[in-house]
Design a protein around this motif. Structure first.
Motif, PDB file in Angstrom:
ATOM      1  N   ILE A   1       0.795  -1.324  -0.096  1.00 49.15           N
ATOM      2  CA  ILE A   1       0.099   0.433   0.070  1.00 49.15           C
ATOM      3  C   ILE A   1       0.720   1.506   0.154  1.00 49.15           C
ATOM      4  O   ILE A   1       1.768   1.202   0.956  1.00 49.15           O
ATOM      5  CB  ILE A   1      -0.653  -0.220   1.420  1.00 49.15           C
ATOM      6  N   ASP A   2       1.089   1.736  -0.812  1.00 49.40           N
ATOM      7  CA  ASP A   2       1.113   3.044  -1.592  1.00 49.40           C
ATOM      8  C   ASP A   2       1.023   4.297   0.344  1.00 49.40           C
ATOM      9  O   ASP A   2       0.051   4.279   0.540  1.00 49.40           O
ATOM     10  CB  ASP A   2       0.941   4.111  -2.080  1.00 49.40           C
ATOM     11  N   ASN A   3       1.889   4.854   0.601  1.00 50.87           N
ATOM     12  CA  ASN A   3       1.928   5.371   1.972  1.00 50.87           C
ATOM     13  C   ASN A   3       1.333   6.861   1.576  1.00 50.87           C
ATOM     14  O   ASN A   3       0.666   7.262   2.696  1.00 50.87           O
ATOM     15  CB  ASN A   3       4.069   6.215   2.497  1.00 50.87           C
ATOM     16  N   ALA A   4       1.069   7.098   0.193  1.00 55.89           N
ATOM     17  CA  ALA A   4       0.519   8.089   0.249  1.00 55.89           C
ATOM     18  C   ALA A   4      -0.459   8.356   0.476  1.00 55.89           C
ATOM     19  O   ALA A   4      -2.153   8.982   0.681  1.00 55.89           O
ATOM     20  CB  ALA A   4       0.740   9.022  -1.172  1.00 55.89           C
ATOM     21  N   LEU A   5      -1.332   6.289   0.231  1.00 54.98           N
ATOM     22  CA  LEU A   5      -2.281   6.095  -0.290  1.00 54.98           C
ATOM     23  C   LEU A   5      -3.539   5.783   1.688  1.00 54.98           C
ATOM     24  O   LEU A   5      -4.029   4.875   1.676  1.00 54.98           O
ATOM     25  CB  LEU A   5      -2.970   5.587  -0.947  1.00 54.98           C
TER      26      LEU A   5
ATOM     27  N   ASN B   1       6.657   3.103   9.574  1.00 53.97           N
ATOM     28  CA  ASN B   1       7.124   4.244   8.672  1.00 53.97           C
ATOM     29  C   ASN B   1       6.297   5.706   8.079  1.00 53.97           C
ATOM     30  O   ASN B   1       7.121   6.504   7.933  1.00 53.97           O
ATOM     31  CB  ASN B   1       8.199   4.434   7.946  1.00 53.97           C
ATOM     32  N   SER B   2       5.266   5.078   8.295  1.00 56.59           N
ATOM     33  CA  SER B   2       4.345   6.097   7.313  1.00 56.59           C
ATOM     34  C   SER B   2       3.399   6.862   7.903  1.00 56.59           C
ATOM     35  O   SER B   2       3.242   6.720   9.631  1.00 56.59           O
ATOM     36  CB  SER B   2       3.326   5.339   7.042  1.00 56.59           C
ATOM     37  N   GLU B   3       4.268   7.949   7.954  1.00 55.14           N
ATOM     38  CA  GLU B   3       3.609   9.452   8.433  1.00 55.14           C
ATOM     39  C   GLU B   3       1.832   9.689   8.740  1.00 55.14           C
ATOM     40  O   GLU B   3       1.402   9.713  10.118  1.00 55.14           O
ATOM     41  CB  GLU B   3       3.740  10.734   7.863  1.00 55.14           C
ATOM     42  N   ALA B   4       1.272   8.700   8.354  1.00 54.57           N
ATOM     43  CA  ALA B   4      -1.103   8.712   7.820  1.00 54.57           C
ATOM     44  C   ALA B   4      -0.532   7.700   9.195  1.00 54.57           C
ATOM     45  O   ALA B   4      -2.044   8.403  10.057  1.00 54.57           O
ATOM     46  CB  ALA B   4      -0.890   8.443   7.314  1.00 54.57           C
ATOM     47  N   LEU B   5      -0.236   7.139   9.198  1.00 54.88           N
ATOM     48  CA  LEU B   5      -0.063   5.638   9.988  1.00 54.88           C
ATOM     49  C   LEU B   5       0.168   6.391  11.447  1.00 54.88           C
ATOM     50  O   LEU B   5      -0.746   5.244  12.302  1.00 54.88           O
ATOM     51  CB  LEU B   5       0.235   4.618   9.372  1.00 54.88           C
ATOM     52  N   PHE B   6       0.718   6.778  11.932  1.00 57.78           N
ATOM     53  CA  PHE B   6       2.035   7.425  12.674  1.00 57.78           C
ATOM     54  C   PHE B   6       0.717   8.425  13.504  1.00 57.78           C
ATOM     55  O   PHE B   6       0.473   7.967  14.816  1.00 57.78           O
ATOM     56  CB  PHE B   6       2.776   8.353  12.456  1.00 57.78           C
ATOM     57  N   GLN B   7      -0.026   8.661  12.421  1.00 58.11           N
ATOM     58  CA  GLN B   7      -0.626   9.700  13.445  1.00 58.11           C
ATOM     59  C   GLN B   7      -1.809   9.539  13.658  1.00 58.11           C
ATOM     60  O   GLN B   7      -2.687   9.427  14.653  1.00 58.11           O
ATOM     61  CB  GLN B   7      -1.702  11.031  11.916  1.00 58.11           C
ATOM     62  N   LEU B   8      -2.740   8.195  13.124  1.00 57.43           N
ATOM     63  CA  LEU B   8      -3.498   7.281  13.870  1.00 57.43           C
ATOM     64  C   LEU B   8      -3.433   6.571  14.903  1.00 57.43           C
ATOM     65  O   LEU B   8      -4.602   6.453  15.766  1.00 57.43           O
ATOM     66  CB  LEU B   8      -3.573   5.924  12.487  1.00 57.43           C
ATOM     67  N   ASP B   9      -2.195   6.217  14.807  1.00 59.22           N
ATOM     68  CA  ASP B   9      -1.462   5.595  16.319  1.00 59.22           C
ATOM     69  C   ASP B   9      -1.706   6.523  17.233  1.00 59.22           C
ATOM     70  O   ASP B   9      -1.766   6.303  18.410  1.00 59.22           O
ATOM     71  CB  ASP B   9       0.535   5.277  16.480  1.00 59.22           C
ATOM     72  N   MET B  10      -1.145   8.009  17.105  1.00 57.82           N
ATOM     73  CA  MET B  10      -1.592   9.085  18.014  1.00 57.82           C
ATOM     74  C   MET B  10      -3.176   9.239  18.473  1.00 57.82           C
ATOM     75  O   MET B  10      -3.567   9.478  19.720  1.00 57.82           O
ATOM     76  CB  MET B  10      -1.046  10.291  17.404  1.00 57.82           C
ATOM     77  N   GLU B  11      -3.456   8.868  17.428  1.00 58.01           N
ATOM     78  CA  GLU B  11      -5.351   9.415  17.340  1.00 58.01           C
ATOM     79  C   GLU B  11      -5.494   7.644  17.943  1.00 58.01           C
ATOM     80  O   GLU B  11      -6.436   8.501  19.426  1.00 58.01           O
ATOM     81  CB  GLU B  11      -6.167   9.204  16.156  1.00 58.01           C
ATOM     82  N   GLU B  12      -5.719   6.298  17.465  1.00 57.10           N
ATOM     83  CA  GLU B  12      -6.223   5.329  17.924  1.00 57.10           C
ATOM     84  C   GLU B  12      -5.658   4.440  19.422  1.00 57.10           C
ATOM     85  O   GLU B  12      -6.151   3.248  19.972  1.00 57.10           O
ATOM     86  CB  GLU B  12      -6.740   4.647  16.935  1.00 57.10           C
TER      87      GLU B  12
END
Length: 417
Positions: free
Chosen positions: A9-13, A38-49
């Motif tokens: 899955i492309d990190n941008a997606l 290493n994904s910025e978007a997934l890191f933000q989900l880690d923080m949120e969830e």
């Protein structure tokens, strides 16, 4: 030759649905797919969830010795103030002014009769209520509706936990466990003798994974292995007859002093507590294995208490001994950066230079933390490669890692909804 799998899955997606897809297709007992590390978007989900919905270890109650004492902690982009109020209760608030949102407490710790915003000097009492808002608000302004936003706060055995969620998950049983197991150590009457902070250039999950196994210890941690046994459970398949005999001997000794030691697991692997022996003839995690503080903690009368190992996911592991206690805290900074804070606690009346030498106290874990930083950073560099793909954990040596990853994936699934 092993080929790199094409299905990525492309990190941008990366979005919530992409994360759900990866969680559903993950291979049991294997490392996670690359974006989890290493994904910025997934890191933000880690923080949120995870970090905004779970109970987070934030500090020790002994760091707030008097009314008006405070500490601050940044959980991602959410700064939090933790303080002792005028009723001697420990409370937590979002560290943001109700005027224009400025951060109020800028220092890591301190003592103050009021919380005063440095921007426009709005002032708050220690219960969070607004007591001063300047001279220029009109008559319609209602001061009573502009107090600091509170954060769930719970003290357990001398530890302070906070939760940013509107509704916090259960923690009551863990609080009882912490009070029970830490009662002999009485961390309420301890002090932080030494504290260190390091930045590891690795995702927070890699930092935790590294901690949850000692598969790497023999080749990486000579100082730690002066005192630490690689396993802490009779059910560990590697446990030798000699280890089991040592456990029985020490448990009989601890029983005679009314020292709790039973294995306890709570909330689907989130919390784990067990007292386990150190190497025979050693009493503490020091270079020579002897006590680092002459003044023992709490009601303890012998330094031979092994190590009380405490795990609290997602951000803390701990070792409690008869003479001192070590509390580890991690705080994610970015997809590939994690702050690791280590506190060494001793009895509040222990005198530096008389009862303990700070360098002796910290030597083993300073070395171990530095070694673990190198291991985690190298792990991150390899995970970032286009050649990375999920690899198998050892069910014998890395069952603790499996437990952590299973916990993380279940919490992400549930919290993502």
């Amino acid at each position: 030759m092993t080929k790199v799998p094409a299905q990525r899955i492309d990190n941008a997606l990366i979005d919530r649905n992409a994360v759900k897809t990866m969680l559903e297709r993950r291979i049991p007992d294997h490392t996670l797919e690359q974006p989890f590390y290493n994904s910025e978007a997934l890191f933000q989900l880690d923080m949120e969830e995870i970090f905004h919905k779970e109970w987070i270890f934030a500090g020790m109650s002994c760091e707030l010795p008097k009314r008006g004492s405070y500490i601050t902690v940044d959980i991602g982009l959410s700064p939090v103030i933790i303080l002792r109020d005028n009723k001697d209760e420990i409370r937590a608030f979002h560290n943001t002014c109700r005027h224009r949102g400025s951060k109020i407490c800028l220092a890591a710790k301190g003592k103050t009769p009021k919380l005063v915003c440095p921007y426009h000097q709005w002032a708050y009492d220690l219960d969070g209520s607004l007591v001063y808002n300047g001279q220029d608000m009109d008559e319609s302004f209602d001061r009573s509706t502009h107090g600091l936003a509170s954060v769930h706060c719970q003290v357990a055995g001398g530890y302070i936990f906070v939760c940013l969620a509107e509704t916090a998950p259960p923690i009551e049983d863990f609080v009882k466990d912490m009070e029970y197991y830490l009662e002999p150590h009485d961390l309420y009457n301890s002090k932080v003798a030494v504290q260190s902070e390091i930045i590891e250039k690795a995702n927070w999950k890699l930092v935790v994974e590294n901690n949850r196994e000692c598969y790497h210890c023999d080749g990486s941690h000579p100082e730690l292995l002066n005192s630490l046994l690689e396993w802490d459970d009779n059910n560990d398949p590697r446990a030798t007859p000699e280890f089991k005999a040592l456990v029985e001997k020490q448990q009989n000794f601890w029983s005679g002093m009314d020292i709790p030691y039973q294995y306890q697991m709570r909330y689907d692997n989130r919390n784990r507590i067990v007292r386990t022996p150190l190497k025979e003839g050693t009493h503490s995690m020091t270079m020579d294995g002897q006590a680092a503080s002459k003044k023992l903690l709490g009601r303890i009368t012998s330094p031979d208490l092994g190590a009380l190992r405490i795990l609290h996911l997602p951000n803390s592991w701990n070792h409690g001994m008869g003479d001192h206690h070590i509390a580890f805290q991690i705080l994610p900074i970015s997809p590939q950066e994690t702050k690791v804070i280590t506190r060494w606690l001793v009895h509040k009346d222990a005198v530096e230079g008389v009862d303990y030498d700070p360098e002796n106290l910290r030597h083993v874990w300073d070395a171990t933390n530095a070694q673990d930083r190198t291991l985690s950073e190298n792990n991150q560099l390899g995970v970032n490669s286009m050649g990375y793909q999920p690899g198998p954990y050892s069910k014998t040596y890395e069952f603790g890692v499996i437990n952590f990853v299973n916990w993380y994936c279940e919490r992400m699934k549930e919290n993502l909804g």
